[in-house]
Write a protein that holds these residues in place. Structure first.
Motif, PDB file in Angstrom:
ATOM      1  N   GLU A  43       0.868  -1.183   0.000  1.00 45.63           N
ATOM      2  CA  GLU A  43       0.000   0.000   0.000  1.00 45.63           C
ATOM      3  C   GLU A  43       0.894   1.218   0.000  1.00 45.63           C
ATOM      4  OE1 GLU A  43      -2.401  -0.311   3.513  1.00 45.63           O
ATOM      5  OE2 GLU A  43      -3.389  -2.126   2.837  1.00 45.63           O
ATOM      6  N   VAL A  44       0.532   2.226  -0.799  1.00 42.79           N
ATOM      7  CA  VAL A  44       1.333   3.449  -0.871  1.00 42.79           C
ATOM      8  C   VAL A  44       0.409   4.661  -0.801  1.00 42.79           C
ATOM      9  CG1 VAL A  44       3.234   2.423  -2.180  1.00 42.79           C
ATOM     10  CG2 VAL A  44       1.311   3.396  -3.400  1.00 42.79           C
ATOM     11  N   PRO A  45       0.862   5.731  -0.149  1.00 39.59           N
ATOM     12  CA  PRO A  45       0.050   6.954  -0.140  1.00 39.59           C
ATOM     13  C   PRO A  45       0.119   7.632  -1.505  1.00 39.59           C
ATOM     14  CG  PRO A  45       2.102   7.287   1.088  1.00 39.59           C
ATOM     15  CD  PRO A  45       2.080   5.858   0.646  1.00 39.59           C
ATOM     16  N   TYR A  46      -1.037   8.106  -1.981  1.00 40.85           N
ATOM     17  CA  TYR A  46      -1.068   8.813  -3.267  1.00 40.85           C
ATOM     18  C   TYR A  46      -2.271   9.748  -3.296  1.00 40.85           C
ATOM     19  CZ  TYR A  46      -0.925   9.692  -8.291  1.00 40.85           C
ATOM     20  OH  TYR A  46      -0.846  10.303  -9.513  1.00 40.85           O
ATOM     21  N   ASN A  47      -2.028  11.032  -3.548  1.00 38.45           N
ATOM     22  CA  ASN A  47      -3.084  12.048  -3.640  1.00 38.45           C
ATOM     23  C   ASN A  47      -4.010  12.033  -2.433  1.00 38.45           C
ATOM     24  OD1 ASN A  47      -2.221  13.151  -6.034  1.00 38.45           O
ATOM     25  ND2 ASN A  47      -3.606  11.937  -7.307  1.00 38.45           N
TER      26      ASN A  47
END
Length: 175
Positions: A160-164
Protein backbone atom coordinates in the motif's frame (compact mmCIF):
# COMPACT_ATOMS: atom_id res chain seq x y z
CA UNK A 1 -22.86 -14.39 -16.35
CA UNK A 2 -21.82 -16.63 -19.22
CA UNK A 3 -18.07 -16.26 -19.81
CA UNK A 4 -18.55 -16.04 -23.57
CA UNK A 5 -21.04 -13.20 -23.17
CA UNK A 6 -18.37 -10.51 -23.63
CA UNK A 7 -15.61 -10.02 -26.15
CA UNK A 8 -12.89 -7.39 -26.40
CA UNK A 9 -12.37 -5.36 -29.54
CA UNK A 10 -10.16 -2.40 -30.43
CA UNK A 11 -12.07 0.88 -30.90
CA UNK A 12 -12.81 1.86 -34.48
CA UNK A 13 -15.04 4.17 -36.49
CA UNK A 14 -17.52 1.28 -36.75
CA UNK A 15 -18.29 1.71 -33.02
CA UNK A 16 -18.54 5.53 -33.04
CA UNK A 17 -22.20 5.69 -31.95
CA UNK A 18 -21.67 3.12 -29.20
CA UNK A 19 -18.63 5.04 -27.90
CA UNK A 20 -20.53 8.33 -27.84
CA UNK A 21 -23.48 6.74 -26.03
CA UNK A 22 -21.09 5.10 -23.52
CA UNK A 23 -19.37 8.44 -22.87
CA UNK A 24 -22.73 10.20 -22.48
CA UNK A 25 -23.86 7.76 -19.78
CA UNK A 26 -20.71 8.47 -17.77
CA UNK A 27 -21.07 12.23 -18.21
CA UNK A 28 -24.70 12.14 -17.02
CA UNK A 29 -23.84 10.05 -13.95
CA UNK A 30 -20.77 12.14 -13.07
CA UNK A 31 -18.54 9.05 -13.07
CA UNK A 32 -14.93 9.08 -14.26
CA UNK A 33 -14.03 7.14 -17.38
CA UNK A 34 -11.01 5.25 -16.02
CA UNK A 35 -8.91 3.29 -18.50
CA UNK A 36 -10.30 5.05 -21.58
CA UNK A 37 -7.40 7.17 -22.82
CA UNK A 38 -9.11 10.31 -21.50
CA UNK A 39 -12.29 9.82 -23.52
CA UNK A 40 -14.24 12.17 -21.22
CA UNK A 41 -12.23 15.22 -22.31
CA UNK A 42 -12.22 14.49 -26.05
CA UNK A 43 -14.70 16.54 -28.05
CA UNK A 44 -14.09 14.64 -31.27
CA UNK A 45 -14.32 10.85 -31.58
CA UNK A 46 -12.05 10.75 -34.62
CA UNK A 47 -9.36 12.57 -32.60
CA UNK A 48 -9.80 10.06 -29.76
CA UNK A 49 -9.57 7.09 -32.15
CA UNK A 50 -6.32 8.49 -33.59
CA UNK A 51 -4.94 8.97 -30.07
CA UNK A 52 -5.87 5.39 -29.13
CA UNK A 53 -4.20 4.10 -32.29
CA UNK A 54 -1.04 6.19 -31.80
CA UNK A 55 -0.71 5.16 -28.16
CA UNK A 56 -0.28 1.50 -29.16
CA UNK A 57 3.36 2.02 -30.17
CA UNK A 58 6.34 3.30 -28.23
CA UNK A 59 7.39 5.60 -31.09
CA UNK A 60 4.00 7.35 -31.34
CA UNK A 61 2.71 7.27 -27.75
CA UNK A 62 2.00 10.60 -26.07
CA UNK A 63 5.01 12.01 -24.19
CA UNK A 64 5.16 10.77 -20.60
CA UNK A 65 2.70 7.93 -21.20
CA UNK A 66 3.24 4.23 -21.53
CA UNK A 67 2.19 2.57 -24.77
CA UNK A 68 -1.17 0.83 -24.42
CA UNK A 69 -3.99 -1.03 -26.08
CA UNK A 70 -7.52 0.22 -25.48
CA UNK A 71 -10.24 -2.40 -25.65
CA UNK A 72 -13.98 -2.12 -25.64
CA UNK A 73 -15.96 -4.89 -23.94
CA UNK A 74 -18.94 -5.68 -26.12
CA UNK A 75 -21.86 -7.85 -25.01
CA UNK A 76 -22.33 -10.51 -27.64
CA UNK A 77 -26.12 -10.92 -27.43
CA UNK A 78 -26.97 -7.29 -28.21
CA UNK A 79 -23.71 -5.56 -29.21
CA UNK A 80 -23.86 -3.14 -26.28
CA UNK A 81 -20.61 -1.47 -25.18
CA UNK A 82 -20.39 -2.54 -21.52
CA UNK A 83 -17.00 -1.15 -20.55
CA UNK A 84 -13.49 -0.24 -21.59
CA UNK A 85 -10.20 -1.63 -20.43
CA UNK A 86 -6.70 -0.34 -21.15
CA UNK A 87 -3.60 -2.56 -21.13
CA UNK A 88 -0.36 -0.61 -20.74
CA UNK A 89 3.20 -1.87 -21.18
CA UNK A 90 6.68 -0.41 -20.63
CA UNK A 91 5.40 1.57 -17.66
CA UNK A 92 7.07 4.83 -16.70
CA UNK A 93 8.07 5.34 -13.05
CA UNK A 94 4.92 7.08 -11.79
CA UNK A 95 2.70 4.66 -13.68
CA UNK A 96 4.59 1.76 -12.14
CA UNK A 97 4.08 3.16 -8.65
CA UNK A 98 0.50 4.40 -8.84
CA UNK A 99 -1.36 3.40 -12.03
CA UNK A 100 -0.28 -0.06 -13.13
CA UNK A 101 -0.71 -1.98 -16.36
CA UNK A 102 -4.49 -2.10 -16.52
CA UNK A 103 -7.26 0.41 -15.99
CA UNK A 104 -10.95 -0.18 -16.65
CA UNK A 105 -14.48 1.03 -16.19
CA UNK A 106 -17.96 -0.42 -16.58
CA UNK A 107 -20.97 1.72 -17.38
CA UNK A 108 -23.10 2.36 -14.30
CA UNK A 109 -26.19 0.63 -15.72
CA UNK A 110 -24.21 -2.63 -16.13
CA UNK A 111 -22.35 -2.79 -12.82
CA UNK A 112 -22.68 -5.58 -10.25
CA UNK A 113 -23.23 -8.19 -12.96
CA UNK A 114 -19.71 -9.68 -13.12
CA UNK A 115 -18.66 -7.77 -16.23
CA UNK A 116 -15.59 -6.11 -14.70
CA UNK A 117 -14.14 -9.47 -13.62
CA UNK A 118 -14.76 -10.93 -17.08
CA UNK A 119 -13.23 -7.88 -18.78
CA UNK A 120 -10.14 -8.23 -16.62
CA UNK A 121 -9.93 -11.97 -17.34
CA UNK A 122 -10.06 -11.26 -21.09
CA UNK A 123 -7.53 -8.42 -20.77
CA UNK A 124 -5.06 -10.80 -19.10
CA UNK A 125 -5.05 -12.83 -22.34
CA UNK A 126 -4.34 -9.63 -24.28
CA UNK A 127 -1.53 -8.72 -21.87
CA UNK A 128 0.05 -12.12 -22.46
CA UNK A 129 -0.16 -11.55 -26.25
CA UNK A 130 1.97 -8.40 -25.92
CA UNK A 131 4.58 -10.19 -23.82
CA UNK A 132 3.56 -9.52 -20.23
CA UNK A 133 3.72 -12.47 -17.84
CA UNK A 134 2.23 -10.51 -14.93
CA UNK A 135 0.46 -7.20 -14.57
CA UNK A 136 0.26 -4.56 -11.89
CA UNK A 137 -3.12 -3.13 -10.95
CA UNK A 138 -3.63 -0.30 -8.50
CA UNK A 139 -6.77 0.76 -6.69
CA UNK A 140 -7.83 3.15 -3.96
CA UNK A 141 -8.12 1.25 -0.69
CA UNK A 142 -11.82 2.15 -0.39
CA UNK A 143 -12.78 0.78 -3.85
CA UNK A 144 -14.01 -2.57 -2.58
CA UNK A 145 -15.73 -3.53 -5.85
CA UNK A 146 -12.50 -3.17 -7.84
CA UNK A 147 -10.52 -5.02 -5.18
CA UNK A 148 -13.00 -7.91 -5.38
CA UNK A 149 -12.74 -7.88 -9.20
CA UNK A 150 -8.97 -8.10 -9.02
CA UNK A 151 -9.03 -10.89 -6.44
CA UNK A 152 -11.44 -12.91 -8.60
CA UNK A 153 -8.66 -12.90 -11.19
CA UNK A 154 -5.94 -14.01 -8.78
CA UNK A 155 -4.58 -10.65 -7.64
CA UNK A 156 -2.03 -10.69 -4.83
CA UNK A 157 -1.51 -7.54 -2.76
CA UNK A 158 2.11 -6.36 -2.88
CA UNK A 159 1.85 -3.22 -0.78
CA UNK A 160 0.00 0.00 0.00
CA UNK A 161 1.33 3.45 -0.87
CA UNK A 162 0.05 6.95 -0.14
CA UNK A 163 -1.07 8.81 -3.27
CA UNK A 164 -3.08 12.05 -3.64
CA UNK A 165 -4.24 11.96 -0.02
CA UNK A 166 -5.44 8.36 -0.22
CA UNK A 167 -3.98 4.91 0.20
CA UNK A 168 -3.38 3.02 -3.06
CA UNK A 169 -3.23 -0.78 -3.04
CA UNK A 170 -0.82 -2.36 -5.54
CA UNK A 171 -1.80 -5.83 -6.78
CA UNK A 172 -0.07 -8.29 -9.13
CA UNK A 173 -1.81 -10.85 -11.32
CA UNK A 174 -0.13 -13.53 -13.41
CA UNK A 175 -1.23 -13.55 -17.04
Amino acid sequence: MNQSELFLVLPSEEYKDKILEFKEEFCKSGDTLYGTENLQSMSNIEEWLLKVHNNQREETVEPGKAPSYEFMAIRECDGKLIGMINVRYNLKKEMYLYYGNIGYCVRKSERKKGYAAEMLRLALFEARKIGLDKVLLTVDSDNLASIATMKKNGAILENEVPYNGKITHRYWIKC
